[in-house]
Design a protein around this motif. Structure first.
Motif, PDB file in Angstrom:
ATOM      1  N   SER A  35      28.498  36.115  20.323  1.00 38.87           N
ATOM      2  CA  SER A  35      29.242  34.950  22.118  1.00 38.87           C
ATOM      3  C   SER A  35      28.320  35.499  22.835  1.00 38.87           C
ATOM      4  O   SER A  35      27.616  36.250  22.927  1.00 38.87           O
ATOM      5  N   ASN A  36      28.385  34.378  23.176  1.00 42.39           N
ATOM      6  CA  ASN A  36      27.431  34.430  24.758  1.00 42.39           C
ATOM      7  C   ASN A  36      28.225  33.549  25.822  1.00 42.39           C
ATOM      8  O   ASN A  36      28.809  32.820  26.182  1.00 42.39           O
ATOM      9  N   ARG A  37      28.193  34.672  26.895  1.00 40.88           N
ATOM     10  CA  ARG A  37      28.859  34.758  28.350  1.00 40.88           C
ATOM     11  C   ARG A  37      28.007  34.725  29.614  1.00 40.88           C
ATOM     12  O   ARG A  37      28.197  35.658  30.207  1.00 40.88           O
ATOM     13  N   ALA A  38      28.068  33.544  29.797  1.00 44.77           N
ATOM     14  CA  ALA A  38      27.087  33.686  31.463  1.00 44.77           C
ATOM     15  C   ALA A  38      27.536  34.726  32.367  1.00 44.77           C
ATOM     16  O   ALA A  38      26.171  34.885  32.921  1.00 44.77           O
ATOM     17  N   PHE A  39      28.598  34.369  32.774  1.00 48.11           N
ATOM     18  CA  PHE A  39      28.837  35.930  33.491  1.00 48.11           C
ATOM     19  C   PHE A  39      30.323  36.423  33.107  1.00 48.11           C
ATOM     20  O   PHE A  39      31.573  35.240  33.305  1.00 48.11           O
ATOM     21  N   ASP A  40      30.941  37.123  32.754  1.00 48.97           N
ATOM     22  CA  ASP A  40      32.308  37.946  32.890  1.00 48.97           C
ATOM     23  C   ASP A  40      32.156  39.591  32.949  1.00 48.97           C
ATOM     24  O   ASP A  40      31.605  39.937  32.938  1.00 48.97           O
ATOM     25  N   ALA A  41      32.956  39.751  33.023  1.00 54.57           N
ATOM     26  CA  ALA A  41      34.073  41.420  32.870  1.00 54.57           C
ATOM     27  C   ALA A  41      33.490  41.038  31.765  1.00 54.57           C
ATOM     28  O   ALA A  41      33.875  40.853  30.124  1.00 54.57           O
ATOM     29  N   TYR A  42      33.594  42.864  31.359  1.00 54.96           N
ATOM     30  CA  TYR A  42      33.324  43.706  30.456  1.00 54.96           C
ATOM     31  C   TYR A  42      33.988  45.363  30.872  1.00 54.96           C
ATOM     32  O   TYR A  42      33.209  45.401  31.856  1.00 54.96           O
ATOM     33  N   ALA A  43      34.875  45.798  30.226  1.00 56.35           N
ATOM     34  CA  ALA A  43      35.507  46.887  30.086  1.00 56.35           C
ATOM     35  C   ALA A  43      34.136  47.834  29.341  1.00 56.35           C
ATOM     36  O   ALA A  43      34.477  47.877  27.931  1.00 56.35           O
ATOM     37  N   MET A  73      26.982  36.276  39.920  1.00 54.98           N
ATOM     38  CA  MET A  73      27.832  34.666  39.511  1.00 54.98           C
ATOM     39  C   MET A  73      26.915  33.301  39.468  1.00 54.98           C
ATOM     40  O   MET A  73      26.555  33.292  41.235  1.00 54.98           O
ATOM     41  N   ASP A  74      26.528  32.297  39.004  1.00 53.11           N
ATOM     42  CA  ASP A  74      26.187  31.222  39.558  1.00 53.11           C
ATOM     43  C   ASP A  74      27.588  30.895  39.901  1.00 53.11           C
ATOM     44  O   ASP A  74      28.388  30.261  40.208  1.00 53.11           O
ATOM     45  N   THR A  75      27.173  30.650  41.248  1.00 53.72           N
ATOM     46  CA  THR A  75      27.922  29.372  42.590  1.00 53.72           C
ATOM     47  C   THR A  75      28.054  28.497  43.352  1.00 53.72           C
ATOM     48  O   THR A  75      26.839  27.872  42.364  1.00 53.72           O
ATOM     49  N   GLY A  76      28.724  27.311  43.587  1.00 52.71           N
ATOM     50  CA  GLY A  76      28.974  26.059  43.523  1.00 52.71           C
ATOM     51  C   GLY A  76      28.889  25.193  42.123  1.00 52.71           C
ATOM     52  O   GLY A  76      29.059  24.217  42.817  1.00 52.71           O
ATOM     53  N   MET A  77      29.603  25.568  41.721  1.00 51.25           N
ATOM     54  CA  MET A  77      29.660  24.953  40.447  1.00 51.25           C
ATOM     55  C   MET A  77      31.004  24.526  40.442  1.00 51.25           C
ATOM     56  O   MET A  77      31.487  23.547  39.627  1.00 51.25           O
ATOM     57  N   GLY A 114      34.981  28.866  37.086  1.00 48.77           N
ATOM     58  CA  GLY A 114      34.596  30.020  37.759  1.00 48.77           C
ATOM     59  C   GLY A 114      35.729  31.207  38.199  1.00 48.77           C
ATOM     60  O   GLY A 114      36.356  31.188  39.260  1.00 48.77           O
ATOM     61  N   LEU A 115      37.001  31.010  37.639  1.00 49.85           N
ATOM     62  CA  LEU A 115      37.856  32.036  37.432  1.00 49.85           C
ATOM     63  C   LEU A 115      37.337  32.923  37.060  1.00 49.85           C
ATOM     64  O   LEU A 115      37.137  32.841  35.822  1.00 49.85           O
ATOM     65  N   TYR A 116      37.474  34.350  37.700  1.00 50.40           N
ATOM     66  CA  TYR A 116      37.411  35.483  36.623  1.00 50.40           C
ATOM     67  C   TYR A 116      38.644  36.503  37.019  1.00 50.40           C
ATOM     68  O   TYR A 116      39.172  36.823  37.930  1.00 50.40           O
ATOM     69  N   PHE A 117      39.048  37.111  36.190  1.00 58.03           N
ATOM     70  CA  PHE A 117      40.496  37.965  35.976  1.00 58.03           C
ATOM     71  C   PHE A 117      40.171  38.871  35.108  1.00 58.03           C
ATOM     72  O   PHE A 117      39.256  39.314  34.321  1.00 58.03           O
ATOM     73  N   ALA A 118      40.384  40.378  35.807  1.00 56.75           N
ATOM     74  CA  ALA A 118      40.549  41.867  35.029  1.00 56.75           C
ATOM     75  C   ALA A 118      40.678  41.251  33.904  1.00 56.75           C
ATOM     76  O   ALA A 118      42.207  40.852  33.758  1.00 56.75           O
ATOM     77  N   GLU A 150      45.896  39.804  37.228  1.00 56.25           N
ATOM     78  CA  GLU A 150      44.785  40.169  38.366  1.00 56.25           C
ATOM     79  C   GLU A 150      43.476  39.430  38.755  1.00 56.25           C
ATOM     80  O   GLU A 150      42.428  39.210  37.955  1.00 56.25           O
ATOM     81  N   LEU A 151      43.701  37.986  39.481  1.00 56.01           N
ATOM     82  CA  LEU A 151      42.085  37.470  39.929  1.00 56.01           C
ATOM     83  C   LEU A 151      41.119  38.228  40.689  1.00 56.01           C
ATOM     84  O   LEU A 151      41.637  39.165  41.758  1.00 56.01           O
ATOM     85  N   LEU A 152      39.631  38.207  40.233  1.00 51.83           N
ATOM     86  CA  LEU A 152      38.393  38.469  40.644  1.00 51.83           C
ATOM     87  C   LEU A 152      38.478  38.225  41.779  1.00 51.83           C
ATOM     88  O   LEU A 152      38.419  36.939  41.957  1.00 51.83           O
ATOM     89  N   PRO A 153      37.658  39.260  42.655  1.00 53.81           N
ATOM     90  CA  PRO A 153      36.971  38.281  43.570  1.00 53.81           C
ATOM     91  C   PRO A 153      36.409  37.293  43.791  1.00 53.81           C
ATOM     92  O   PRO A 153      36.456  36.146  45.340  1.00 53.81           O
ATOM     93  N   GLU A 154      35.402  37.089  43.170  1.00 46.02           N
ATOM     94  CA  GLU A 154      34.466  36.361  42.221  1.00 46.02           C
ATOM     95  C   GLU A 154      35.262  34.177  41.593  1.00 46.02           C
ATOM     96  O   GLU A 154      34.572  33.418  42.215  1.00 46.02           O
ATOM     97  N   SER A 155      36.801  34.783  41.785  1.00 45.24           N
ATOM     98  CA  SER A 155      36.820  33.381  41.618  1.00 45.24           C
ATOM     99  C   SER A 155      37.102  32.792  43.375  1.00 45.24           C
ATOM    100  O   SER A 155      38.083  31.393  43.151  1.00 45.24           O
ATOM    101  N   ASP A 156      37.292  32.882  44.365  1.00 39.81           N
ATOM    102  CA  ASP A 156      37.722  32.907  45.699  1.00 39.81           C
ATOM    103  C   ASP A 156      36.779  32.105  45.612  1.00 39.81           C
ATOM    104  O   ASP A 156      38.137  31.045  46.132  1.00 39.81           O
ATOM    105  N   ALA A 157      35.233  31.703  45.777  1.00 41.70           N
ATOM    106  CA  ALA A 157      35.195  30.383  45.516  1.00 41.70           C
ATOM    107  C   ALA A 157      36.031  28.934  45.332  1.00 41.70           C
ATOM    108  O   ALA A 157      35.898  28.094  45.302  1.00 41.70           O
ATOM    109  N   ALA A 158      36.067  28.958  43.453  1.00 38.58           N
ATOM    110  CA  ALA A 158      36.621  28.485  42.761  1.00 38.58           C
ATOM    111  C   ALA A 158      38.589  27.656  43.212  1.00 38.58           C
ATOM    112  O   ALA A 158      38.294  26.934  43.689  1.00 38.58           O
TER     113      ALA A 158
END
Length: 248
Positions: free
Chosen positions: A39-47, A164-168, A188-192, A197-205
């Protein structure tokens, strides 16, 4: 967006093929291995698994371009030989070890709090497991590679820390899609990981969705949440519901 994965772009990352069967440019498969999944994910969280505390894996939260490759090992090769080859190849590129473990019990890879639940890496129940996490920082980019090898398979995860890409997402585009088809995917939604829990990167969307609702006060929306297939169905159903509620 998937269309952006294949190009290095302004981020300066190495070009990555959109074909999930292609090796990552930073780390190629062990000779003779065959592709199973990727899999390829352009921007995501990873533990990232970086240790064990009291029998529970200890993790470090990473974000960036995330790729996964799973390979079938060639016959007649030990887990030690395969892992050492990956490690040597990465060391030759300036990577340094963050953490390693041998054997499933020492790695705490199994059970309800095991790796599959944490980040989807699923080395199974076999005791013969070897793992290493390696990292380098070069040209303003931190690249992390996690490799797990059991008797049958090798798992290779790569996380490249990028912005991450913005303005999407825009309120106008969301409204147009709803008018056209009656539904729209809110990108543009990102969760822990494993959390609602919504991560701050989700604020724009979220802000664009809110702007649409303010501009069209009579609009009524049904919010649906989705997860991947990591974990059991009951847990994923609950997680999907909680994530939808968090967005609402």
């Amino acid at each position: 967006s998937a269309g952006g994965i294949g190009n290095s772009g302004a981020s300066g990352l190495p070009a990555l093929s959109e074909d999930p069967q292609a090796d990552h440019p930073v780390v190629s498969r062990y000779a003779g291995s065959t592709w199973i999944e990727g899999s390829n994910r352009a921007f995501d969280a990873y533990a990232l698994i970086v240790g064990v505390d009291g029998g529970t894996p200890r993790t470090e939260a990473l974000e960036g371009r995330v790729t996964r490759r799973v390979y079938r090992n060639p016959s007649g090769r030990s887990t030690l030989e395969i892992l050492r080859n990956y490690q040597a190849a990465l060391e030759g590129q300036g990577f340094r070890q963050r953490w390693s473990c041998d054997r499933a019990q020492a790695c705490a890879s199994r059970g309800r709090e095991g790796w599959k639940t944490i980040n989807g890496m699923n080395p199974g129940v076999a005791g013969d497991l070897r793992y290493v996490a390696m990292q380098r920082t070069a040209g303003g980019t931190t690249t992390t590679v996690a490799v797990a090898v059991n008797q049958q398979r090798s798992f290779v995860d790569v996380v490249e820390a990028t912005a991450m890409d913005t303005g999407m997402v825009s309120a106008e585009a969301l409204g147009a899609a709803l008018d056209d088809t009656g539904s729209v995917v809110l990108d543009g939604l990102y969760f822990a990981t494993g959390s609602a829990e919504l991560l701050p990167e989700s604020d724009a969307a979220i802000a664009e969705a809110a702007a649409l609702l303010k501009a069209r006060p009579d609009l009524r929306l049904d919010v649906q949440g989705h997860t991947d297939n990591v974990g059991n169905d009951a847990t994923n159903l609950t997680l999907s519901r909680r994530r939808a509620q968090a967005v609402a």
